[in-house]
Design an enzyme around this catalytic site. Structure first.
Site, PDB file in Angstrom:
ATOM      1  N   GLU B  49       6.462  -0.878  -5.152  1.00 60.89           N
ATOM      2  CA  GLU B  49       5.335  -1.725  -3.986  1.00 60.89           C
ATOM      3  C   GLU B  49       3.674  -1.793  -4.877  1.00 60.89           C
ATOM      4  OE1 GLU B  49       6.961   0.795  -3.139  1.00 60.89           O
ATOM      5  OE2 GLU B  49       8.559   0.293  -1.268  1.00 60.89           O
ATOM      6  N   GLN B 112       9.707   8.484   8.064  1.00 59.08           N
ATOM      7  CA  GLN B 112       8.635   6.933   7.579  1.00 59.08           C
ATOM      8  C   GLN B 112       8.148   6.755   7.688  1.00 59.08           C
ATOM      9  OE1 GLN B 112      11.662   4.209   5.632  1.00 59.08           O
ATOM     10  NE2 GLN B 112      11.978   5.180   3.933  1.00 59.08           N
ATOM     11  N   MET B 476      -7.652   6.060 -25.604  1.00 55.93           N
ATOM     12  CA  MET B 476      -9.518   6.768 -25.226  1.00 55.93           C
ATOM     13  C   MET B 476      -9.791   8.100 -24.197  1.00 55.93           C
ATOM     14  SD  MET B 476     -11.789   4.612 -24.909  1.00 55.93           S
ATOM     15  CE  MET B 476     -12.125   3.344 -24.266  1.00 55.93           C
TER      16      MET B 476
END
Ligand code: TPP
Lengths: 165, 565
Positions: B49, B112, B476
Site C-alpha cells: 500500500e 482488521q 547520508m
C-alpha cells in the site's frame, strides 16, 4: 500573554479533538477550552484560552486553526469588550466549628452552597477566573478536597454576535 | 440511478475525471474491487500500500492532477500513513480511499480495524469516516475539492464495508457547501504595489523560489518577472525546475547543501522575495541568521505560512496564479531600466560567487564520481525527463548536478524526506506520461525500502530507468557519522551483499551494472535507449560527501566546501 478566542465550528464528531490536537501538536499552550452548543443546531462554540509569547504566535494559532475545514470562524475576544465567566464546584472540609466561617466567606464571594453534610460543603461559584482563584485560595485553609472548573466562556457586550464580527 | 455504494464510488471518480487508481485489495474493499472489475476502471496493483500512495503522489506531482489510491481496512490503511504524511508535507493533492470494518463493528477492536481517521488527522488536510451510503457522493465531492483547491493536500475517506454493499439513488452534487472552507484565490492587489515599491528601493534583490511555483504551475508567469528584472534566483529543493537551472541568473539551490553562490547571496541580499516557499529549516539553518540584511517578502496561498518560521516584512496572500502575473505586469509597467543599472553591481557580485566556487566539490577519491553519473543523464535527457529520487546523498547530488529545465520535472520527498518514495513515485509518473523519459536516482539503502515495486513496474511494462547509486552505505547517515560522530559508523553499512542486477532480473526488470569509470557513459547511454524497465547499478566509492554543507545550526556563509574532515 493570555488571549481568549471564540471559535465557531461545525457540530460534528471529533471536532474538539481536532482543535485541541492541532493546538498541542504545534506546541501552543492551551490554558482552557470549553465547548457547547449554540443558538444554531449545527454550530458548536469553543472558547479557548491560550497563553502565547506575542501577537505573532497568536496569529499562528489563529491561522493554523483556520485551516481546519470544520472551523467556521475565529474571533479574538481579548480586546473586545466582553463578559468572561467560569463555573467552579469546590468541595471543602467543614465541621461544626468552622462552618459559619465558611458561610461568611461564601456570602462575601456571592457564591452558593449547593451541598452540605457532616464533614464537607460543596460551593458553587460563577465568575471571572481571578475571582474563582481568589476563593480557592481562601478555602485552602479549610482543606480543599476537590475542585472542578469548566474553563472560561466569553461573550461580547452589545448587540453584535461573534459570528458577525 | 439505483446502485451499490461501491459503484457510486466509481461513478464519483469518473465525475472527478480520475484516470487511474493505485491500490491493493482486501476484505473491506472487495465490493469496491468488484465494481472496478465490472466497470473496467483503470487500476494499478502495487505490491504494498505504501507503493500505491507514493505512486498516486508521483502521478499528482508530475501532472498537477489529484492522485487517488485505495487500501483495505486496518493494516492496509496503516500502510498508507508514510505516503500520506509525505504528500501532506509537500502539499500534494491526493485522495486516499480506505475500507473500514462494518458499522456495527467500529470501535470494538474488530478484526482488521484501525482508527484511520484518528491516525491520519495530523497528516491530512481533512478526513472523513463514511457510515451512511447517502453521504458518499457529497463526501467524495468535498474531498476532491478540498484536496486540490487552496493549498493542496491529502484527504482520507474511510468508508465502512457496509456502505459499499448498501444501495443508493446516485446523484453527484454540482457544488460543495462548506461553511468553514473558502479557499482564497486572489488577495489584496495593493500589497503587490508595496512589493514593487520595495523592489525599486532594493539594491541587492534576490528571488527565492519554492515548491508552490511547481504546485501552481506558474513557472511561465515567474519567468516573465525574471526577464523584466534580471533578478538573481535561488531555489529550495522543491522549487527546482521552475526556472531553468542554466539560466544565467540562477544561482542554484540554497540551504544546507546549497551552492556557494546561493548561500552567499542569501546572506548579503537586502530584499528577499520568497515565492511559494515555507522557509524550511534545511533552507534557513538558524532562523535568526537567515538573510540578516534583508527585508523579506512572502508570497503564499496559505496564511498560516506567514511568520511561521521566518518573520516577513511584507506578505502577499493568494494563489500564485493570481499574484505572479500581476507582479510581472506591474513591474513591466514600471520600467525598471534605471533600477537595473543600480543593481548591476550586485548582479556582477553574484556572478563572481558563482564562478569562484564550483557548485559541486571535487574530491580526490578514485572511482566513479556520483556527480558524473547525474551529469551524464542530464546531458542525455537534455532536461526533458521526469527525474525522481529517493532520499540521501544521491538526492542532494541530483538536486545539485541535474540541469532541470521544466516545472514538475523533479519529484522528490522534500518535507518528510521519505526513503522508499522514489520507485513508486516514478511508476505513478511514468504511467500517466508513457512517452516521457522517467529516470529514478536511488541509493542502495532507499531502493530496498520499496523494491517490491520493481514487480509493479515490470508488470505494467513501464520503461522507467532506475539508477542505483550503490556506495554500499547509507551514505547520508555515513557522512554525518564521518563529520559529527568521530567516524563511528554505527549500522550505516548495507554490506554490499545484495546483487541488484539479480534483484531486478528476478522481478522482470533488465539489470545492468557499472563498475569502472570508463564504462559509465556507454552503459548509461545504452540503458536510456533500451525499451522497458531497466535498473543500472553504479558502484561508487563509499566516502564521497555531499558538499557544500552548512553544518546543522551553522550560518549559511559558513559552508564546508571541501577537503577531509
Ligand atoms: C524512511 C526513512 N528512514 C530513515 C531515513 C534516514 N535517512 C536519511 S538518508 C539515509 C541514508 C540513505 O541511504 P541510501 O538510500 O543508500 O542513499 P545514499 O545516501 O547512500 O545516497 C537515511 C537512513 C529516512 N530519510 N527515511
Amino acid at each position: 500573554m493570555k488571549y481568549t478566542l471564540a471559535v465557531l465550528v461545525e457540530n460534528r464528531p471529533g471536532v474538539l479533538t481536532h482543535i485541541s490536537g492541532l493546538i498541542s501538536r504545534r506546541a501552543f499552550n492551551i490554558e482552557s477550552i470549553a465547548a457547547g452548543s449554540t443558538e444554531e443546531a449545527d454550530t458548536t462554540r469553543i472558547t479557548i484560552g491560550v497563553e502565547v509569547e506575542d501577537e505573532f504566535e497568536l496569529d499562528q494559532v489563529v491561522n493554523q486553526l483556520s485551516k481546519l475545514i470544520n472551523v467556521i470562524k475565529i474571533i479574538n475576544l481579548t480586546y473586545v469588550d466582553s463578559i468572561q465567566r467560569e463555573l467552579a464546584l469546590i468541595k471543602v472540609r467543614a465541621n461544626k466549628a468552622n462552618r459559619s466561617d465558611l458561610v461568611d466567606i461564601v456570602e462575601i464571594f456571592r457564591a452558593k452552597i449547593v451541598d452540605v453534610n457532616r464533614e464537607t460543603l460543596v460551593i458553587e461559584l460563577t465568575g471571572e477566573e481571578a475571582k474563582i482563584d481568589a476563593l480557592c485560595e481562601v478555602l485552602v485553609d479549610f482543606g480543599i478536597i476537590e475542585i472542578v472548573r469548566t474553563g472560561r466562556i466569553a461573550v461580547s457586550r452589545g448587540p453584535v454576535p461573534a459570528k458577525e464580527m | 440511478m439505483r446502485m451499490l455504494g461501491a459503484e457510486a464510488v466509481i461513478e464519483c471518480l469518473k465525475a472527478e475525471e480520475v484516470e487511474i487508481v493505485f491500490g491493493y485489495p482486501g476484505g473491506a474493499v472487495l465490493t469496491l474491487y468488484d465494481a472496478l472489475f465490472k466497470t473496467n476502471f483503470p487500476h494499478v496493483l502495487t505490491r504494498h500500500e505504501q507503493g500505491a500512495v507514493h505512486a498516486a503522489d508521483g502521478y499528482a506531482r508530475a501532472t498537477g492532477k489529484t492522485g487517488v489510491c485505495f487500501a483495505t481496512s486496518g493494516p492496509g490503511g496503516t500502510n498508507l500513513v508514510t505516503g500520506i504524511a509525505t504528500a501532506y508535507m509537500d502539499s500534494i493533492p491526493l485522495v486516499a480511499i480506505t475500507g473500514q470494518v462494518g458499522v456495527s463493528l467500529i470501535g470494538k477492536d474488530s478484526f482488521q480495524e484501525a482508527d484511520i481517521c484518528g491516525i491520519t488527522t495530523p497528516i491530512t488536510k481533512h478526513n472523513y469516516l463514511v457510515k451512511k451510503v447517502q453521504d458518499l457522493p457529497r463526501v467524495i465531492k468535498e474531498a476532491f475539492y478540498i484536496a486540490r483547491t487552496g493549498r493542496p493536500g491529502p484527504v482520507v475517506i474511510d468508508i465502512s464495508k457496509d456502505v459499499f454493499n448498501d444501495t443508493l439513488d446516485f446523484e453527484y452534487p454540482d457544488a460543495v457547501e462548506l461553511r468553514g472552507y473558502k479557499p482564497i484565490f486572489s488577495g489584496d492587489a495593493s500589497k503587490i504595489d508595496l512589493v514593487v515599491t520595495e523592489l525599486e528601493k532594493a539594491k541587492k534583490p534576490l528571488l527565492f523560489i519554492g515548491g508552490g511555483v511547481n504546485i501552481s504551475g506558474t513557472s511561465q508567469e515567474l519567468r516573465k518577472f525574471v526577464e523584466s528584472t534580471g533578478i538573481p534566483i535561488i531555489t529550495s529543493l522543491m522549487g527546482l525546475g521552475c526556472i531553468p537551472c542554466d539560466a544565467p541568473q540562477h544561482l542554484g539551490m540554497v540551504g544546507m547543501h546549497g551552492t556557494y553562490a546561493a548561500n552567499m547571496a542569501t546572506m548579503e541580499c537586502d530584499l528577499l522575495l520568497g515565492v511559494g516557499v515555507r522557509f524550511d529549516d534545511r533552507v534557513t539553518s538558524l532562523v535568526k541568521n537567515f538573510a540578516p540584511k534583508a527585508k523579506i517578502v512572502h508570497f503564499d496561498i496559505d496564511p498560516a505560512e506567514v511568520n511561521k518560521n521566518v518573520r516577513s516584512d511584507f506578505r502577499v496572500i493568494g494563489d500564485l496564479r493570481w499574484s505572479l502575473p500581476l507582479l510581472a505586469e506591474k513591474v513591466a509597467l514600471q520600467g525598471l531600466q534605471k533600477w537595473q543599472q543600480e543593481t548591476g553591481e550586485w548582479n556582477k557580485l553574484v556572478q563572481e560567487w558563482k564562478k569562484e566556487k564550483p557548485p559541486v566539490s571535487e574530491l580526490e577519491t578514485a572511482g566513479i564520481k556520483p556527480q558524473a553519473v547525474i551529469e551524464k543523464v542530464s546531458e542525455l535527457t537534455k532536461g526533458d525527463a521526469i527525474i525522481v529520487t529517493d532520499v540521501g546523498q544521491h538526492q542532494m547530488w541530483t538536486a545539485q548536478s541535474y540541469t532541470f529545465k521544466k516545472q514538475r520535472s523533479f519529484l522528490t520527498s522534500g518535507g518528510l524526506g521519505t526513503m522508499g518514495y522514489g520507485l513508486p513515485a516514478a511508476i505513478g509518473a511514468q504511467i500517466t506520461l508513457p512517452e516521457k523519459p522517467v529516470v529514478l536516482f536511488t541509493g542502495d539503502g532507499s531502493i530496498m525500502m520499496n523494491c517490491q515495486e520493481l514487480a509493479t513496474m515490470a508488470d505494467n511494462g513501464l520503461p522507467v530507468k532506475i539508477i542505483v547509486m550503490n556506495n554500499q552505505v547509507l551514505g547520508m547517515v555515513n557522512q554525518w557519522q564521518r563529520m559529527f560522530y568521530g567516524k563511528r559508523y554505527s549500522h550505516s553499512s548495507t554490506k554490499g551483499c545484495t546483487d541488484f542486477v539479480k534483484l531486478a532480473e528476478a522481478m522482470g526488470v533488465t539489470g545492468l551494472c557499472v563498475t569502472e569509470p570508463e564504462e559509465l557513459d556507454a552503459i548509461l547511454e545504452k540503458a536510456l535507449k533500451m525499451e522497458g524497465p531497466v535498473l543500472v547499478e553504479v558502484l561508487l566509492p563509499a566516502t564521497e560527501d555531499v558538499l557544500p554543507m552548512v553544518p546543522p545550526g551553522g550560518r549559511l556563509d559558513q559552508m564546508v566546501l571541501g577537503g577531509v574532515f
